[in-house]
Design an enzyme around this catalytic site. Structure first.
Site, PDB file in Angstrom:
ATOM      1  N   THR A  13       0.842  -1.202   0.000  1.00 43.20           N
ATOM      2  CA  THR A  13       0.000   0.000   0.000  1.00 43.20           C
ATOM      3  C   THR A  13       0.878   1.253   0.000  1.00 43.20           C
ATOM      4  OG1 THR A  13      -0.187   0.132   2.420  1.00 43.20           O
ATOM      5  CG2 THR A  13      -1.833  -1.203   1.255  1.00 43.20           C
ATOM      6  N   GLY A  14       0.353   2.317  -0.605  1.00 44.97           N
ATOM      7  CA  GLY A  14       1.091   3.579  -0.646  1.00 44.97           C
ATOM      8  C   GLY A  14       2.456   3.415  -1.277  1.00 44.97           C
ATOM      9  N   SER A  15       2.484   2.832  -2.492  1.00 41.42           N
ATOM     10  CA  SER A  15       3.788   2.479  -3.056  1.00 41.42           C
ATOM     11  C   SER A  15       4.111   3.217  -4.352  1.00 41.42           C
ATOM     12  CB  SER A  15       3.866   0.960  -3.267  1.00 41.42           C
ATOM     13  OG  SER A  15       2.718   0.483  -3.929  1.00 41.42           O
ATOM     14  N   THR A  16       3.469   4.365  -4.573  1.00 38.35           N
ATOM     15  CA  THR A  16       3.835   5.137  -5.764  1.00 38.35           C
ATOM     16  C   THR A  16       5.114   5.944  -5.528  1.00 38.35           C
ATOM     17  OG1 THR A  16       2.428   6.983  -5.083  1.00 38.35           O
ATOM     18  CG2 THR A  16       1.440   5.354  -6.561  1.00 38.35           C
ATOM     19  N   GLY A  18       8.409   6.987  -2.263  1.00 38.71           N
ATOM     20  CA  GLY A  18       8.978   6.809  -0.921  1.00 38.71           C
ATOM     21  C   GLY A  18       9.358   5.388  -0.569  1.00 38.71           C
ATOM     22  N   ILE A  19       9.202   5.070   0.706  1.00 43.95           N
ATOM     23  CA  ILE A  19       9.589   3.758   1.234  1.00 43.95           C
ATOM     24  C   ILE A  19       8.770   2.662   0.542  1.00 43.95           C
ATOM     25  CG2 ILE A  19       9.547   2.331   3.332  1.00 43.95           C
ATOM     26  CD1 ILE A  19      10.099   4.917   4.949  1.00 43.95           C
ATOM     27  N   GLY A  20       7.486   2.925   0.309  1.00 41.55           N
ATOM     28  CA  GLY A  20       6.614   1.938  -0.325  1.00 41.55           C
ATOM     29  C   GLY A  20       7.108   1.562  -1.711  1.00 41.55           C
ATOM     30  N   SER A 141       7.228   2.695  12.949  1.00 40.75           N
ATOM     31  CA  SER A 141       8.224   3.772  13.033  1.00 40.75           C
ATOM     32  C   SER A 141       8.898   3.706  14.392  1.00 40.75           C
ATOM     33  CB  SER A 141       7.525   5.128  12.896  1.00 40.75           C
ATOM     34  OG  SER A 141       8.399   6.180  13.240  1.00 40.75           O
ATOM     35  N   TYR A 154       0.420  10.832  15.664  1.00 46.76           N
ATOM     36  CA  TYR A 154       1.172   9.929  14.782  1.00 46.76           C
ATOM     37  C   TYR A 154       1.779   8.788  15.608  1.00 46.76           C
ATOM     38  CZ  TYR A 154       4.933   8.385  11.590  1.00 46.76           C
ATOM     39  OH  TYR A 154       5.783   7.636  10.813  1.00 46.76           O
TER      40      TYR A 154
HETATM   41  P1  NAD Z   1       5.583   9.255   1.515  1.00 44.77           P
HETATM   42  O1  NAD Z   1       4.631  10.333   1.911  1.00 44.77           O
HETATM   43  O2  NAD Z   1       6.874   9.640   0.880  1.00 44.77           O
HETATM   44  O3  NAD Z   1       4.855   8.194   0.582  1.00 44.77           O
HETATM   45  C1  NAD Z   1       3.641   7.651   0.994  1.00 44.77           C
HETATM   46  C2  NAD Z   1       2.972   6.944  -0.160  1.00 44.77           C
HETATM   47  O4  NAD Z   1       1.678   6.592   0.319  1.00 44.77           O
HETATM   48  C3  NAD Z   1       2.758   7.798  -1.397  1.00 44.77           C
HETATM   49  O5  NAD Z   1       2.894   6.965  -2.518  1.00 44.77           O
HETATM   50  C4  NAD Z   1       1.313   8.269  -1.229  1.00 44.77           C
HETATM   51  O6  NAD Z   1       0.700   8.564  -2.460  1.00 44.77           O
HETATM   52  C5  NAD Z   1       0.700   7.052  -0.576  1.00 44.77           C
HETATM   53  N1  NAD Z   1      -0.509   7.285   0.211  1.00 44.77           N
HETATM   54  C6  NAD Z   1      -0.709   8.208   1.184  1.00 44.77           C
HETATM   55  N2  NAD Z   1      -1.962   8.121   1.659  1.00 44.77           N
HETATM   56  C7  NAD Z   1      -2.547   7.100   0.973  1.00 44.77           C
HETATM   57  C8  NAD Z   1      -3.831   6.517   0.999  1.00 44.77           C
HETATM   58  N3  NAD Z   1      -4.771   6.986   1.799  1.00 44.77           N
HETATM   59  N4  NAD Z   1      -4.108   5.480   0.145  1.00 44.77           N
HETATM   60  C9  NAD Z   1      -3.162   5.003  -0.680  1.00 44.77           C
HETATM   61  N5  NAD Z   1      -1.919   5.521  -0.753  1.00 44.77           N
HETATM   62  C10 NAD Z   1      -1.631   6.551   0.059  1.00 44.77           C
HETATM   63  O7  NAD Z   1       5.774   8.398   2.844  1.00 44.77           O
HETATM   64  P2  NAD Z   1       7.071   7.632   3.395  1.00 44.77           P
HETATM   65  O8  NAD Z   1       7.911   8.633   4.096  1.00 44.77           O
HETATM   66  O9  NAD Z   1       7.658   6.778   2.346  1.00 44.77           O
HETATM   67  O10 NAD Z   1       6.384   6.727   4.530  1.00 44.77           O
HETATM   68  C11 NAD Z   1       5.900   5.425   4.291  1.00 44.77           C
HETATM   69  C12 NAD Z   1       5.626   4.749   5.633  1.00 44.77           C
HETATM   70  O11 NAD Z   1       6.814   4.719   6.424  1.00 44.77           O
HETATM   71  C13 NAD Z   1       4.567   5.466   6.485  1.00 44.77           C
HETATM   72  O12 NAD Z   1       3.736   4.519   7.116  1.00 44.77           O
HETATM   73  C14 NAD Z   1       5.411   6.212   7.512  1.00 44.77           C
HETATM   74  O13 NAD Z   1       4.713   6.422   8.729  1.00 44.77           O
HETATM   75  C15 NAD Z   1       6.574   5.261   7.699  1.00 44.77           C
HETATM   76  N6  NAD Z   1       7.782   5.933   8.206  1.00 44.77           N
HETATM   77  C16 NAD Z   1       8.394   6.913   7.470  1.00 44.77           C
HETATM   78  C17 NAD Z   1       9.526   7.527   7.986  1.00 44.77           C
HETATM   79  C18 NAD Z   1      10.260   8.610   7.217  1.00 44.77           C
HETATM   80  O14 NAD Z   1      11.116   9.285   7.810  1.00 44.77           O
HETATM   81  N7  NAD Z   1      10.024   8.785   5.943  1.00 44.77           N
HETATM   82  C19 NAD Z   1      10.024   7.167   9.248  1.00 44.77           C
HETATM   83  C20 NAD Z   1       9.370   6.171   9.955  1.00 44.77           C
HETATM   84  C21 NAD Z   1       8.255   5.556   9.421  1.00 44.77           C
END
Ligand code: NAD
Length: 264
Positions: A13-16, A18-20, A141, A154
């Site tokens: 999920t949410g994989s377009t 970032g980490i996803g 996290s 959060y």
């Molecule tokens: P990001 O904002 O860079 O990317 C998030 C992705 O989720 C995007 O592709 C976005 O389009 C998608 N998204 C958001 N809401 C959505 C929804 N309702 N339905 C479907 N897709 C949705 O986020 P990230 O920084 O890569 O974080 C990813 C996960 O890692 C999160 O759960 C975040 O809490 C966790 N995390 C991130 C960090 C950090 O520093 N980046 C640190 C700890 C944990």
């Protein structure tokens, strides 16, 4: 160790971005058929195209669905009926003082960060148990353990994910299904990169300096002393999702550079 996930289907999920996205790419590179998910068709299509270019012979499809709502989860499940690997990655964060956080924000954070994983696990886990193989990974996290004072809502959702994951793991007793959480620390995803760029502009620093001083100031216990890259987190997730990680179940696995100052 060679991780081979061919024959397995993974929903991230949410994989377009970032980490996803990094997780989706890592799983695809290990041979899994990957389902990319994001809210908008355009971004989903772009991510599918990018992954197909970056990973030779990638098996990748995309589903546009907002997993923060029950109907969005239903749409994803209708498009992809079964999964061997479910990565509950979609999540939102926003710094806001406790006295300024309205009820609506508490509910929205809970829906996106917790209920998405609850609904999708409820849909996909029975098939995993029936086939006697499966992996569910919640992307939590370090904020699940070190509740950030600047976004308590959060932190609450990230701790809740650990509770759900551990509870689900209890249901896998004696099977080859595992449920774990991975806890990243500050990671330079696209969202965070934008934040660092604006910090750099504000303080007249290079992006590298801004990122370094952010970690020093706001995450002083970090042993890594820098942001992680999305790939560094994805590597851990791909391992947890692999056949080789069969003895790891019910665990909260830290990939946070030592910010949490404890041994266990
Ligand atoms: P990001 O904002 O860079 O990317 C998030 C992705 O989720 C995007 O592709 C976005 O389009 C998608 N998204 C958001 N809401 C959505 C929804 N309702 N339905 C479907 N897709 C949705 O986020 P990230 O920084 O890569 O974080 C990813 C996960 O890692 C999160 O759960 C975040 O809490 C966790 N995390 C991130 C960090 C950090 O520093 N980046 C640190 C700890 C944990």
């Amino acid at each position: 160790m060679i991780i081979d996930l061919s024959g397995k289907t993974a929903v991230v999920t949410g994989s377009t971005a970032g980490i996803g996205y990094a997780i989706a790419r890592g799983l695809a590179a290990s041979g899994a058929s990957v389902v990319i998910n994001g809210r908008g068709r355009e971004k989903v299509d772009a991510a599918v195209k990018r992954l197909a270019q970056e990973v030779e012979k990638a098996k990748v499809t995309g589903v546009a669905a907002d997993v923060s709502t029950a109907s969005g989860c239903d749409a994803l499940i209708a498009a992809q009926r079964e999964a061997d690997i479910l990565i509950n990655n979609a999540g939102i964060f926003e710094p806001k003082g406790f006295f300024e956080i309205p009820d609506a924000d508490w509910s929205r954070f809970f829906e996106v960060n917790v209920m998405s994983g609850v609904r999708l696990s409820r849909a996909y886990m029975p098939g995993m148990l029936k086939r006697n193989w499966g992996r569910i990974v919640f992307i939590s996290s370090e904020s699940a353990l070190n509740i950030p004072r600047e976004m308590i809502h959060y932190g609450m959702t990230k701790t809740a994910q650990l509770a759900v994951a551990r509870g689900l793991a209890e249901m896998t007793r004696g099977t080859a299904v595992t449920v774990n959480s991975v806890l990243p620390g500050p990671t330079l995803s696209e969202g965070v990169e934008t934040f660092v760029k604006s910090l750099a502009r504000q303080n007249n620093q290079s992006e590298e300096e801004a990122a370094k001083s952010f970690v020093k100031q706001h995450r002083p216990t970090s042993i890594l002393q820098r942001f992680a890259s999305p790939d560094e987190i994805a590597n851990m997730v791909v391992f947890v999702a692999s056949k080789e990680a069969s003895a790891t179940n019910g665990a909260a696995i830290r990939a946070e550079g030592g910010i949490v100052n404890s041994i266990a």
